[in-house]
Design a protein around this motif. Sequence first.
Motif, PDB file in Angstrom:
ATOM      1  N   THR A  17       0.830  -1.202   0.000  1.00  0.00           N
ATOM      2  CA  THR A  17       0.000   0.000   0.000  1.00  0.00           C
ATOM      3  C   THR A  17       0.862   1.248   0.000  1.00  0.00           C
ATOM      4  O   THR A  17       0.589   2.205  -0.746  1.00  0.00           O
ATOM      5  N   VAL A  18       1.897   1.274   0.827  1.00  0.00           N
ATOM      6  CA  VAL A  18       2.801   2.432   0.859  1.00  0.00           C
ATOM      7  C   VAL A  18       3.430   2.647  -0.508  1.00  0.00           C
ATOM      8  O   VAL A  18       3.501   3.778  -1.005  1.00  0.00           O
ATOM      9  N   ARG A  19       3.854   1.575  -1.152  1.00  0.00           N
ATOM     10  CA  ARG A  19       4.474   1.698  -2.475  1.00  0.00           C
ATOM     11  C   ARG A  19       3.467   2.249  -3.493  1.00  0.00           C
ATOM     12  O   ARG A  19       3.802   3.150  -4.280  1.00  0.00           O
ATOM     13  N   THR A  20       2.245   1.762  -3.451  1.00  0.00           N
ATOM     14  CA  THR A  20       1.225   2.256  -4.371  1.00  0.00           C
ATOM     15  C   THR A  20       0.957   3.738  -4.139  1.00  0.00           C
ATOM     16  O   THR A  20       0.901   4.539  -5.079  1.00  0.00           O
ATOM     17  N   TRP A  21       0.775   4.113  -2.884  1.00  0.00           N
ATOM     18  CA  TRP A  21       0.520   5.521  -2.559  1.00  0.00           C
ATOM     19  C   TRP A  21       1.698   6.397  -2.956  1.00  0.00           C
ATOM     20  O   TRP A  21       1.503   7.514  -3.447  1.00  0.00           O
ATOM     21  N   ALA A 217      -0.102  23.897  -3.993  1.00  0.00           N
ATOM     22  CA  ALA A 217      -0.728  22.706  -4.570  1.00  0.00           C
ATOM     23  C   ALA A 217      -2.152  23.030  -5.011  1.00  0.00           C
ATOM     24  O   ALA A 217      -2.896  23.709  -4.304  1.00  0.00           O
ATOM     25  N   ASP A 218      -2.515  22.552  -6.192  1.00  0.00           N
ATOM     26  CA  ASP A 218      -3.900  22.742  -6.629  1.00  0.00           C
ATOM     27  C   ASP A 218      -4.738  21.542  -6.182  1.00  0.00           C
ATOM     28  O   ASP A 218      -4.233  20.603  -5.558  1.00  0.00           O
ATOM     29  N   ASN A 219      -6.017  21.590  -6.495  1.00  0.00           N
ATOM     30  CA  ASN A 219      -6.921  20.540  -6.015  1.00  0.00           C
ATOM     31  C   ASN A 219      -6.600  19.160  -6.579  1.00  0.00           C
ATOM     32  O   ASN A 219      -7.040  18.146  -6.043  1.00  0.00           O
ATOM     33  N   GLY A 220      -5.819  19.113  -7.666  1.00  0.00           N
ATOM     34  CA  GLY A 220      -5.478  17.824  -8.244  1.00  0.00           C
ATOM     35  C   GLY A 220      -4.163  17.257  -7.756  1.00  0.00           C
ATOM     36  O   GLY A 220      -3.802  16.133  -8.101  1.00  0.00           O
ATOM     37  N   THR A 221      -3.432  18.021  -6.952  1.00  0.00           N
ATOM     38  CA  THR A 221      -2.132  17.564  -6.460  1.00  0.00           C
ATOM     39  C   THR A 221      -2.317  16.495  -5.393  1.00  0.00           C
ATOM     40  O   THR A 221      -3.066  16.683  -4.434  1.00  0.00           O
ATOM     41  N   ARG A 222      -1.608  15.405  -5.553  1.00  0.00           N
ATOM     42  CA  ARG A 222      -1.693  14.308  -4.592  1.00  0.00           C
ATOM     43  C   ARG A 222      -0.476  14.354  -3.681  1.00  0.00           C
ATOM     44  O   ARG A 222       0.654  14.112  -4.111  1.00  0.00           O
ATOM     45  N   LEU A 223      -0.721  14.695  -2.412  1.00  0.00           N
ATOM     46  CA  LEU A 223       0.342  14.800  -1.409  1.00  0.00           C
ATOM     47  C   LEU A 223       0.339  13.561  -0.534  1.00  0.00           C
ATOM     48  O   LEU A 223      -0.704  13.160  -0.015  1.00  0.00           O
ATOM     49  N   LEU A 224       1.521  12.966  -0.375  1.00  0.00           N
ATOM     50  CA  LEU A 224       1.679  11.851   0.550  1.00  0.00           C
ATOM     51  C   LEU A 224       2.541  12.311   1.720  1.00  0.00           C
ATOM     52  O   LEU A 224       3.653  12.800   1.523  1.00  0.00           O
ATOM     53  N   ILE A 225       2.011  12.172   2.923  1.00  0.00           N
ATOM     54  CA  ILE A 225       2.765  12.478   4.137  1.00  0.00           C
ATOM     55  C   ILE A 225       3.305  11.172   4.692  1.00  0.00           C
ATOM     56  O   ILE A 225       2.532  10.272   5.046  1.00  0.00           O
ATOM     57  N   LEU A 226       4.610  11.052   4.733  1.00  0.00           N
ATOM     58  CA  LEU A 226       5.269   9.882   5.306  1.00  0.00           C
ATOM     59  C   LEU A 226       5.795  10.270   6.686  1.00  0.00           C
ATOM     60  O   LEU A 226       6.777  11.001   6.805  1.00  0.00           O
ATOM     61  N   LEU A 254      -1.861   9.988   4.460  1.00  0.00           N
ATOM     62  CA  LEU A 254      -0.910   9.926   5.573  1.00  0.00           C
ATOM     63  C   LEU A 254      -0.517   8.486   5.847  1.00  0.00           C
ATOM     64  O   LEU A 254      -1.389   7.621   5.990  1.00  0.00           O
ATOM     65  N   VAL A 255       0.784   8.231   5.897  1.00  0.00           N
ATOM     66  CA  VAL A 255       1.310   6.938   6.337  1.00  0.00           C
ATOM     67  C   VAL A 255       2.035   7.176   7.656  1.00  0.00           C
ATOM     68  O   VAL A 255       2.971   7.967   7.728  1.00  0.00           O
ATOM     69  N   ARG A 256       1.587   6.512   8.709  1.00  0.00           N
ATOM     70  CA  ARG A 256       2.165   6.701  10.047  1.00  0.00           C
ATOM     71  C   ARG A 256       2.945   5.445  10.435  1.00  0.00           C
ATOM     72  O   ARG A 256       2.379   4.409  10.786  1.00  0.00           O
ATOM     73  N   VAL A 257       4.264   5.539  10.356  1.00  0.00           N
ATOM     74  CA  VAL A 257       5.143   4.425  10.695  1.00  0.00           C
ATOM     75  C   VAL A 257       5.614   4.602  12.132  1.00  0.00           C
ATOM     76  O   VAL A 257       6.347   5.545  12.448  1.00  0.00           O
ATOM     77  N   ASN A 258       5.185   3.698  13.004  1.00  0.00           N
ATOM     78  CA  ASN A 258       5.543   3.806  14.414  1.00  0.00           C
ATOM     79  C   ASN A 258       5.228   2.483  15.094  1.00  0.00           C
ATOM     80  O   ASN A 258       4.060   2.080  15.132  1.00  0.00           O
ATOM     81  N   LEU A 286       9.742  -2.682   1.682  1.00  0.00           N
ATOM     82  CA  LEU A 286       9.573  -1.917   0.450  1.00  0.00           C
ATOM     83  C   LEU A 286      10.589  -2.306  -0.621  1.00  0.00           C
ATOM     84  O   LEU A 286      10.382  -2.018  -1.795  1.00  0.00           O
ATOM     85  N   ASP A 287      11.655  -2.960  -0.221  1.00  0.00           N
ATOM     86  CA  ASP A 287      12.700  -3.342  -1.171  1.00  0.00           C
ATOM     87  C   ASP A 287      12.137  -4.161  -2.331  1.00  0.00           C
ATOM     88  O   ASP A 287      12.609  -4.058  -3.461  1.00  0.00           O
ATOM     89  N   GLY A 288      11.147  -4.989  -2.045  1.00  0.00           N
ATOM     90  CA  GLY A 288      10.631  -5.862  -3.093  1.00  0.00           C
ATOM     91  C   GLY A 288       9.330  -5.406  -3.708  1.00  0.00           C
ATOM     92  O   GLY A 288       8.665  -6.201  -4.373  1.00  0.00           O
ATOM     93  N   CYS A 289       8.975  -4.138  -3.488  1.00  0.00           N
ATOM     94  CA  CYS A 289       7.665  -3.653  -3.954  1.00  0.00           C
ATOM     95  C   CYS A 289       7.786  -2.748  -5.167  1.00  0.00           C
ATOM     96  O   CYS A 289       7.672  -1.529  -5.061  1.00  0.00           O
TER      97      CYS A 289
END
Length: 300
Positions: A17-21, A217-226, A254-258, A286-289
């Motif tokens: 999922t993280v790789r796709t996002w 960023a406009d309304n079409g910009t896709r932001l990923l927060i890691l 948002l991806v929250r790694v903890n 993620l190495d294999g994704c």
Amino acid sequence: MNTHHVPGSDLAVAARTVRTWLDEADRVLVTAGSGLSAAAGYDYGNQERLKELFPALHRMGLRSRYIVGVHLPPALWWGYWAVHIDDIRYTPGPNPLYQRLRALVSDKEHWVMTSNVDTLFARNGFDPQRIFTPQGDYGRYQCTSPCLRTTWDSHPLVERLLAAYDPATGAITDPAALPRCPNCGEDVEINVRIGPQFVDEPYLPAGNRLQEWLNSADNGTRLLILEFGAGFNTPGVIRTPGEHLTRHLPGARLVRVNPSHSQIPADLRDQALPVPFSTDRVLDALDGCGPNAVGAPSAR
């Protein structure tokens, strides 16, 4: 507050999922708390490392490098800070974990916001002009008053203190080596946010540039927060702003790694992914994704 957590989340599924996002994102905001630096080898709670670096303070009962509120005489106080900053801030050489993070986002337009004051992002290839450190920097010190809204380079100060440091006692042996304000001659402190006297002017320009980047960023910009290793010591610095951005920016995720505090608010369950694993394990997964798998960074 209602939160959403996925007990026993499968690491491989989360990594896909993280790789796709990440592949779908136009921009990436990397955010980080102390848990990331701990995973990279700078764990303030590591008692063995503390005993190794500060044997005298360990004998006195100190068990954590979080010494806010600990009262020590100036010779011991500055002995601690000299060794601590030299270890955390001025350790030479690359850090593999931070370099792997750089490789992860290197082909995306990205910014960094971190509560850490060790400059490990900038020291490992991230653009210093795109890093916001609102909590300060061990590389600077300030007047405690402060008499001026300015800061000074801490490296010469640390070197002077270390030259007068006695590991057996943990103290600075030469009173003349103890730092004073270059302007007024009064007490100084490291330029980190521990009270209202904190001089934040050096960090405001980066904060303004980050805000402009987010606003552009406009309304079409896709932001990923890691988000990596941000717990509840100072949730208002990293966790809460990330959640706010996810709620209010169209297309934000948002991806929250903890490993301990990966919970996300229930209202963000469709836009956020809790990943209850350590950063190094997530990067390994993620190495294999996919074709943009994380590998060793190329030589600079």
